[in-house]
Design an enzyme around this catalytic site. Structure first.
Site, mmCIF file in Angstrom:
data_model
loop_
_atom_site.group_PDB
_atom_site.id
_atom_site.type_symbol
_atom_site.label_atom_id
_atom_site.label_comp_id
_atom_site.label_asym_id
_atom_site.label_seq_id
_atom_site.Cartn_x
_atom_site.Cartn_y
_atom_site.Cartn_z
ATOM 1 N NE ARG A 75 54.362 41.449 30.327
ATOM 2 C CZ ARG A 75 55.065 40.578 31.060
ATOM 3 N NH1 ARG A 75 55.796 39.659 30.467
ATOM 4 N NH2 ARG A 75 55.040 40.640 32.375
ATOM 5 N NE ARG A 144 58.039 35.484 28.345
ATOM 6 C CZ ARG A 144 57.809 35.789 29.630
ATOM 7 N NH1 ARG A 144 57.896 37.045 30.039
ATOM 8 N NH2 ARG A 144 57.508 34.849 30.497
ATOM 9 C CE LYS A 210 60.091 34.729 32.910
ATOM 10 N NZ LYS A 210 59.822 35.800 33.905
ATOM 11 C CB CYS A 478 59.262 38.951 44.979
ATOM 12 S SG CYS A 478 59.345 38.487 43.245
HETATM 13 FE FE1 SRM Z 1 58.888 39.939 35.416
HETATM 14 C C1 SRM Z 1 57.265 37.232 36.636
HETATM 15 C C2 SRM Z 1 56.171 41.812 35.755
HETATM 16 C C3 SRM Z 1 60.356 42.323 33.531
HETATM 17 C C4 SRM Z 1 61.934 38.446 35.906
HETATM 18 N N1 SRM Z 1 57.005 39.551 36.011
HETATM 19 C C5 SRM Z 1 56.516 38.361 36.429
HETATM 20 C C6 SRM Z 1 54.991 38.429 36.599
HETATM 21 C C7 SRM Z 1 54.351 37.986 35.323
HETATM 22 C C8 SRM Z 1 54.438 37.685 37.830
HETATM 23 C C9 SRM Z 1 54.001 36.257 37.694
HETATM 24 O O1 SRM Z 1 54.719 35.429 37.112
HETATM 25 O O2 SRM Z 1 52.937 35.951 38.236
HETATM 26 C C10 SRM Z 1 54.830 39.946 36.852
HETATM 27 C C11 SRM Z 1 53.481 40.558 36.499
HETATM 28 C C12 SRM Z 1 53.125 41.615 37.517
HETATM 29 C C13 SRM Z 1 52.008 42.481 37.141
HETATM 30 O O3 SRM Z 1 51.058 42.586 37.958
HETATM 31 O O4 SRM Z 1 52.033 43.119 36.103
HETATM 32 C C14 SRM Z 1 56.056 40.494 36.148
HETATM 33 N N2 SRM Z 1 58.312 41.670 34.676
HETATM 34 C C15 SRM Z 1 57.172 42.335 35.016
HETATM 35 C C16 SRM Z 1 57.172 43.746 34.457
HETATM 36 C C17 SRM Z 1 55.788 44.245 34.077
HETATM 37 C C18 SRM Z 1 57.835 44.669 35.494
HETATM 38 C C19 SRM Z 1 57.825 46.144 35.211
HETATM 39 O O5 SRM Z 1 57.928 46.873 36.192
HETATM 40 O O6 SRM Z 1 57.762 46.571 34.080
HETATM 41 C C20 SRM Z 1 58.159 43.553 33.289
HETATM 42 C C21 SRM Z 1 57.490 43.091 32.039
HETATM 43 C C22 SRM Z 1 58.473 42.954 30.924
HETATM 44 C C23 SRM Z 1 57.875 42.653 29.581
HETATM 45 O O7 SRM Z 1 57.255 43.542 29.005
HETATM 46 O O8 SRM Z 1 58.079 41.543 29.091
HETATM 47 C C24 SRM Z 1 59.024 42.433 33.838
HETATM 48 N N3 SRM Z 1 60.791 40.284 34.760
HETATM 49 C C25 SRM Z 1 61.204 41.394 34.099
HETATM 50 C C26 SRM Z 1 62.641 41.477 34.109
HETATM 51 C C27 SRM Z 1 63.483 42.630 33.553
HETATM 52 C C28 SRM Z 1 63.887 42.446 32.143
HETATM 53 O O9 SRM Z 1 63.538 41.440 31.494
HETATM 54 O O10 SRM Z 1 64.591 43.313 31.651
HETATM 55 C C29 SRM Z 1 63.094 40.366 34.806
HETATM 56 C C30 SRM Z 1 64.572 40.044 35.144
HETATM 57 C C31 SRM Z 1 65.308 39.525 33.969
HETATM 58 C C32 SRM Z 1 65.115 38.035 33.857
HETATM 59 O O11 SRM Z 1 64.169 37.616 33.185
HETATM 60 O O12 SRM Z 1 65.874 37.292 34.464
HETATM 61 C C33 SRM Z 1 61.925 39.619 35.195
HETATM 62 N N4 SRM Z 1 59.492 38.131 36.100
HETATM 63 C C34 SRM Z 1 60.792 37.744 36.283
HETATM 64 C C35 SRM Z 1 60.809 36.462 36.938
HETATM 65 C C36 SRM Z 1 62.065 35.651 37.341
HETATM 66 C C37 SRM Z 1 62.457 34.725 36.248
HETATM 67 C C38 SRM Z 1 63.557 33.780 36.667
HETATM 68 O O13 SRM Z 1 64.447 33.518 35.881
HETATM 69 O O14 SRM Z 1 63.511 33.267 37.775
HETATM 70 C C39 SRM Z 1 59.451 36.116 37.169
HETATM 71 C C40 SRM Z 1 58.920 34.854 37.844
HETATM 72 C C41 SRM Z 1 58.807 33.720 36.903
HETATM 73 O O15 SRM Z 1 59.029 33.802 35.701
HETATM 74 O O16 SRM Z 1 58.476 32.634 37.423
HETATM 75 C C42 SRM Z 1 58.657 37.188 36.628
HETATM 76 FE FE1 SF4 Z 2 58.235 40.759 39.376
HETATM 77 FE FE2 SF4 Z 2 58.379 40.052 41.923
HETATM 78 FE FE3 SF4 Z 2 57.743 42.541 41.228
HETATM 79 FE FE4 SF4 Z 2 56.033 40.544 40.854
HETATM 80 S S1 SF4 Z 2 56.786 41.350 42.822
HETATM 81 S S2 SF4 Z 2 56.472 42.163 39.409
HETATM 82 S S3 SF4 Z 2 57.433 38.909 40.224
HETATM 83 S S4 SF4 Z 2 59.713 41.508 40.923
#
Ligand code: SRM
Ligand code: SF4
Length: 568
Positions: A75, A144, A210, A478
């Site tokens: 990323r 981030r 994060k 999820c």
């Molecule tokens: Fe996310 C974890 C993808 C935006 C909340 N997110 C992940 C991971 C890295 C899975 C992992 O931990 O193993 C995913 C990678 C999947 C893949 O195959 O690419 C993933 N998140 C994404 C992306 C690519 C989704 C998308 O459709 O674009 C976004 C990348 C953003 C970036 O460039 O930085 C992405 N993630 C978000 C958002 C939306 C936002 O920030 O506007 C959220 C909700 C806001 C927040 O942070 O609360 C989000 N991602 C999570 C969480 C839950 C965090 C929590 O507080 O519990 C996880 C799980 C974790 O961190 O353990 C997670």
């Molecule tokens: Fe994020 Fe869950 Fe989607 Fe994985 S399956 S990219 S952790 S919302």
């Protein structure tokens, strides 16, 4: 008041003994294997890469006694989603050379590449850095990517805010030199503060979790500012920034059946002047660093610090660090949102064009060859052209001189890229996370399933005579909320293989959370599950009332109670 709660989690120990995020990553990256040790896998995230395996192939490989098909998601951190044409060309080339042939625009305006093999990781990261793009801090327990509206819309305020987002992002970058040593062979290429030794802000354990920052506008909340740990809502005085309302404690992650985890919108905290943004951000991050829960990662986001201690307590801690009191937030509400698709004047004698990108995936399929089209445009329309990524997973092609307008339109048309005007509003405003087969946390499909669900929804809306109904539909594999489902009008959140929780009643403006309407709904029954609500919406909505607003007005509790009785 104690700053630490209980025993440290395992990740805390890994960070603390990592020697500034080094671990043994440099040696392991070059050892010829297919994957990293568990410790280095955690550290790798801070450097912008995730170890994954092809979940479609898991069972077959396991049955055959083979190891998982490991590869890496990389990323790049792009504040405000801004890239030059030249930088875009580098990403395009890397996607073909080392990744799975696609680039993915994320919901935070980054580029992700999937399918990078371990042996190509160093080359991939180094190539991005030679184009002056870093992956440092794109993942991991740090600040981030800083998000904000990327549209060049003849607005000096937005230009200033974009600049501020980049400055703040650089200001909060981890200072470790490890990144350069591991991936760039010690060379210092991108701008950072790596020479300052131990990290002044992050210490040795970095943040408990994060931390996300966004800048939005009351007249355009396209970055969903309330979903961030720290948000800035820009208030203007003519063509200049008067200051920002500071919002704190947003975050969407949750876990099914764990009510102590929940999505939360950021609360108004203060009003600050532009020159104080970096200082205030640093203070808020420092409170998270010092008081966030380091024993339980599911309880470690800033939102829980604020809810556990209360907003007045939190404000007092920030004020303590700043050495001054904060002015109260101004009474301002978000009133609108734009997707910036189609043709627009940029006020500088050029135009920009917003391309609808289905679920952010830039690739070439048999009917839509978007990756080839964008490559051709940045190659032929030079030197001004740039690429910007929106928080709605779309792409803006910027800096198009009038003489190039027809050429751009022709290239897009020749490659089957749809004119956004012909895309239904429900599709145009939709988003899905990657989920299967790359995401290790996915419980169900999202990106691969949403287009089919939308086709059924479009059919239903047409049947009801409301094909142009504007509603945001978001799907995630999820409950972590990566495609921000909980602020959408309608959302499908993966529950278990092929089953989803349906949420309704959020708003396109990003200022209200939806509520669970039906649970454990099969994917092929998602649209029929909301049919009664859509029918009621068609009959009873007010002029220009959006779906989520309608649901909210008529009352979510009665509709939810009914759906729960009807759930399979
Ligand atoms: Fe996310 C974890 C993808 C935006 C909340 N997110 C992940 C991971 C890295 C899975 C992992 O931990 O193993 C995913 C990678 C999947 C893949 O195959 O690419 C993933 N998140 C994404 C992306 C690519 C989704 C998308 O459709 O674009 C976004 C990348 C953003 C970036 O460039 O930085 C992405 N993630 C978000 C958002 C939306 C936002 O920030 O506007 C959220 C909700 C806001 C927040 O942070 O609360 C989000 N991602 C999570 C969480 C839950 C965090 C929590 O507080 O519990 C996880 C799980 C974790 O961190 O353990 C997670
Ligand atoms: Fe994020 Fe869950 Fe989607 Fe994985 S399956 S990219 S952790 S919302």
């Amino acid at each position: 008041m104690t700053k630490q709660n209980g025993e440290s989690s395992a990740v805390e120990d890994i960070k603390a003994s990592s020697d500034g995020l080094r671990g043994t990553l440099r040696d392991e990256a070059a050892d010829g294997g297919t994957h990293f040790s568990a410790t280095n896998r955690q550290l790798l995230k801070f450097h912008g890469a995730y170890e994954q395996d092809d979940r479609d192939a898991r069972r077959v490989r396991k049955d055959a006694g083979e190891e998982p098909a490991y590869s890496f998601m990389v990323r790049a951190k792009l504040p405000g989603g801004v890239l030059t044409g030249r930088q875009y060309q580098v990403f395009d080339a890397l996607a073909g050379r080392y990744a799975n042939g696609t680039l993915r625009v994320t919901t935070r305006q980054d580029f992700q590449m999937h399918g990078v093999l371990k042996g190509d990781l160093t080359r991939t990261i180094a190539a991005m850095n030679s184009a002056l793009v870093t992956t440092l801090g794109a993942c991991g327990d740090v600040v981030r990517n800083v998000v904000t509206c990327p549209a060049p819309v003849r607005d000096p305020v937005r230009d200033q805010v974009l600049g501020l987002a980049a400055t703040l992002s650089a200001h909060l970058l981890p200072a470790t030199r490890a990144y350069h040593e591991i991936w760039l062979d010690g060379e210092r290429v991108t701008e950072d503060r790596a020479e300052h030794g131990a990290d002044r802000l992050y210490g040795t354990r970095y943040l408990p979790r994060k931390f996300k920052i966004g800048f939005g506008y009351p007249e355009d909340n396209c970055c969903d500012v309330h979903s961030n740990d720290l948000g800035f809502l820009a208030l203007r005085d003519g063509d200049t920034i008067e200051g920002f309302n500071v919002l704190a404690g947003g975050g969407l992650g949750a876990t099914h059946n764990k009510p102590e985890t929940y999505p939360r919108l950021a609360s108004p905290l203060a009003f600050v002047r532009r020159e104080d943004v970096c200082r205030v951000s640093e203070a808020v991050v420092a409170v998270h660093r010092d008081y966030g829960d380091r024993s339980n990662r599911k309880h470690a986001r800033l939102k829980y610090v604020i809810d556990d201690h209360g907003l007045p307590w939190f404000r007092a801690r920030v004020e303590e660090l700043l050495g001054q009191s904060l002015a109260p937030a101004r009474p301002v509400e978000v009133a609108d949102i734009h997707d910036h698709l189609g043709w627009h004047d940029d006020g500088d004698g050029c135009r920009f064009y917003g391309v609808y990108v289905e679920n952010g995936r830039i690739g070439d399929s048999s009917d839509i060859r978007l990756r080839t089209a964008l490559r051709e445009i940045v190659t032929r329309v030079r030197p001004e052209v740039g690429i910007r990524l929106t928080p709605q997973q779309n792409v803006l092609i910027t800096g198009i001189a009038d003489r190039h307008r027809e050429l751009v339109a022709r290239i897009l048309g020749d490659h089957g890229v749809p004119d956004p005007a012909g895309v239904s509003p429900v599709r145009r405003w939709s988003m899905a996370c990657p989920a299967l087969p790359t995401c290790g946390l996915a419980l169900a499909e999202a990106e691969r399933a949403l287009p089919g669900v939308l086709a059924a929804l479009e059919h239903e809306l047409a049947r009801l005579g409301i094909p142009d109904a504007e509603l945001t539909v978001r799907m995630t594999g999820c409950p972590n909320g990566c495609a921000r489902p909980y602020t959408a009008d309608l959302a499908f959140v993966g529950r278990s293989a092929d089953r989803y929780t349906v949420y309704v009643g959020g708003t396109m403006l990003g200022t209200r959370l939806g509520v669970a309407y039906a649970d454990l709904v099969r994917r092929d029954e998602l649209v029929s599950a909301v049919r009664p609500l859509l029918e009621r919406y068609q009959r009873e909505r007010l002029p220009n009332e959006r779906f989520g607003d309608f649901v909210y007005r008529v009352g979510v509790e009665p509709v939810r109670a009914r759906a729960t009785r009807e759930a399979p």
